[in-house]
Write an enzyme that holds these catalytic residues in place. Structure first.
Site, PDB file in Angstrom:
ATOM      1  CG  ASN A 151      -0.294  -0.083   2.520  1.00 27.46           C
ATOM      2  OD1 ASN A 151       0.695  -0.780   2.684  1.00 27.46           O
ATOM      3  ND2 ASN A 151      -0.828   0.624   3.496  1.00 27.46           N
ATOM      4  CB  CYS A 283      -2.652  -0.145   8.146  1.00 21.17           C
ATOM      5  SG  CYS A 283      -1.183   0.807   8.589  1.00 21.17           S
ATOM      6  CD  GLU A 461       7.877  -1.792  12.246  1.00 26.08           C
ATOM      7  OE1 GLU A 461       7.542  -0.922  11.416  1.00 26.08           O
ATOM      8  OE2 GLU A 461       8.022  -2.988  11.947  1.00 26.08           O
TER       9      GLU A 461
END
Length: 483
Positions: A151, A283, A461
């Protein structure tokens, strides 16, 4: 026709098995390139190169690592236009989006971690009275695996690779087979920047072949993966018995809670963007919109009107706001969910149909779709669609909003619109999400942790969290003085 090879040990190489797969341009539905269909042999070759490079790279000074990563960032900036054009062609997204977001962020990822590693410090603890000093080393893991989604191809590929390299690891990386072009181009950039051979290896191919080989390789010690929840579960089942470190950034079904006291115009404009940016294929998109009942009818009318004005068109056109979805199979999946919504009793307020674009008649275009639902347990509210589809539903009060927002398997992000400080604090505290935006959306500071809860994954992350993931802590205890 363009052939997208592997980048192994500083050189482009054909797959060991000599086989190739088609890569499609979503905007036209046409094949534009052939992609290496690599396998275990290519992953083994990449691992061998990475393992050979690790001793030297892990001992390379922080200043030198920082210099090389900064040079990569510079070269990405210099090649903004060709990289953005490639990203738009590969993914179907508007060229304007790739120019303003995807490629600049890829450069920023390298630049950020080039600087962050120079500030990433060890810890020391002096035990007073015992003449003991403890300090904690942060050492690179070794060869690590990075698997990126389709994406935001270069954006998320560099989000993984940059901190792994900064921390002193060597990398075997796999981009999505659906959008491999910019990762392929990155190899040449890394060579030009002076990244030593074998430090970064990019293996192209299918997830269930190359991705599986990376995950199950006996000596690849950590896996950073972004993608679907089912794939993440499979990776966890495979990697856990091998005691690999795992960072899994998985699906999202993110709520957007709109309270009656919000800044209405700012909320409305941002909600259109948070619903349909990148064709809803982020997302972090807010796919479930909950509006306080006193504001609901006004919002529904105004929101649908704004959505109907959005321009779906070819990615290169300056007026295009939504391009093509990423593949024919993904378009079919999205359409199946739209059909399911009506079967479940939902009402399509706008959209729901394919769009035929002149000179791009075989492209994968869909109208942005707004669906009113009455049951929070309906599948279109519980399952990730990952396309230009959002649902609307009213809520009564704060407790009702929280119950609806949290009652899904996912917990990646959430957005809250209110001017009341007490409300924003209480709601932010109680939302089951790794990220909460209040009166904004996708406002990212790269120093902050990124990741989700529940079925949205494990680990974090971003910032020092990424550098912690890509290093192993080692405690050293020294007693000094006479015993």
């Amino acid at each position: 026709m363009l052939q997208l090879q592997n980048y192994i040990n500083g050189s482009y190489t054909d797959p060991e098995n000599g086989t190739w797969i088609d890569v499609f341009n979503p905007a036209t539905g046409k094949v534009y390139a052939k992609l290496a269909r690599s396998g275990e042999e290519d992953v083994a070759k990449a691992y061998a190169a990475a393992a050979k490079a690790f001793p030297t790279w892990s001992e390379t000074t922080l200043q030198e690592r920082s210099r090389i990563l900064s040079k990569i960032a510079d070269l990405i900036e210099e090649q903004l236009i060709p990289l953005a054009e490639a990203e738009s062609q590969d993914n179907g997204k508007p060229l304007s989006l790739a120019l303003s977001v995807d490629i600049p962020r890829a450069s920023s990822n390298f630049r950020f971690f080039a600087h962050a590693i120079t500030q990433f410090a060890s810890e020391a603890h002096e035990s007073i009275g015992t003449q003991t000093m403890n300090f904690t080393l942060r050492q690179p893991i070794g060869v690590v695996g990075c698997i990126a989604p389709w994406n935001l191809p270069l954006y998320l590929f560099t989000w993984k690779v940059a901190p792994a390299l900064a921390a002193g690891n060597t990398v075997v990386a796999k981009p999505s087979e659906i959008t491999p072009l910019t990762a392929y181009m990155l190899g040449k950039i890394c060579t030009e920047a002076g990244l030593p051979e074998g430090v970064l290896n990019i293996v192209q191919g299918l997830g269930n072949e190359v991705g599986e080989a990376i995950v199950t390789h006996a000596h690849i010690k950590a896996i950073s993966f972004t993608g679907g929840t089912k794939t993440g579960a499979h990776i966890a089942r495979s990697a856990a018995p091998m005691f690999k470190k795992l960072s899994l950034e998985l699906g999202g079904k993110n709520p957007n809670l709109i309270f009656a006291d919000c800044d209405y115009e700012k909320m409305l404009a941002t909600t259109v963007r948070s619903s349909f940016a990148n064709q809803g294929q982020i997302c972090l998109c807010s796919s479930r919109i909950y509006v306080q009942e006193t504001l609901y009818e006004q919002f529904k009318k105004d929101f649908v009107h704004r959505v109907q004005q959005l321009v779906v068109g070819p990615p290169k056109a300056s007026e295009t706001q939504l391009g093509a979805v990423v593949s024919e199979a993904h378009r079919d999946k999205i359409e199946a969910y739209i059909k399911l919504a009506t079967e479940e009793g939902g009402t399509i307020l706008c959209g729901g149909e394919r769009v035929t674009v002149d000179d791009h008649e075989e492209g994968y275009y869909l109208q942005p779709t707004v669906i009113e639902v009455t049951d929070n347990q309906c599948r279109v509210n519980q399952e990730e669609i990952f396309g230009p589809v959002v649902t609307l539903m009213p809520f009564t009060d704060e407790a009702d909003a929280l119950q609806k927002a949290n009652n899904v398997p996912y917990g990646l992000s959430a957005t809250v619109w209110t001017q009341h400080v007490d409300t924003m604090m209480r709601v932010s505290h109680q939302l089951e999400a790794g990220i909460v935006w209040v009166n904004t959306w996708l406002n990212r500071d790269l120093r902050t942790p990124f990741g989700g809860t529940k079925d949205s994954g494990v680990g974090r992350e971003g910032g020092f969290e990424a550098l912690r993931f890509f290093t192993e802590p080692k405690n050293v205890c020294i007693q000094y003085g006479k015993s």
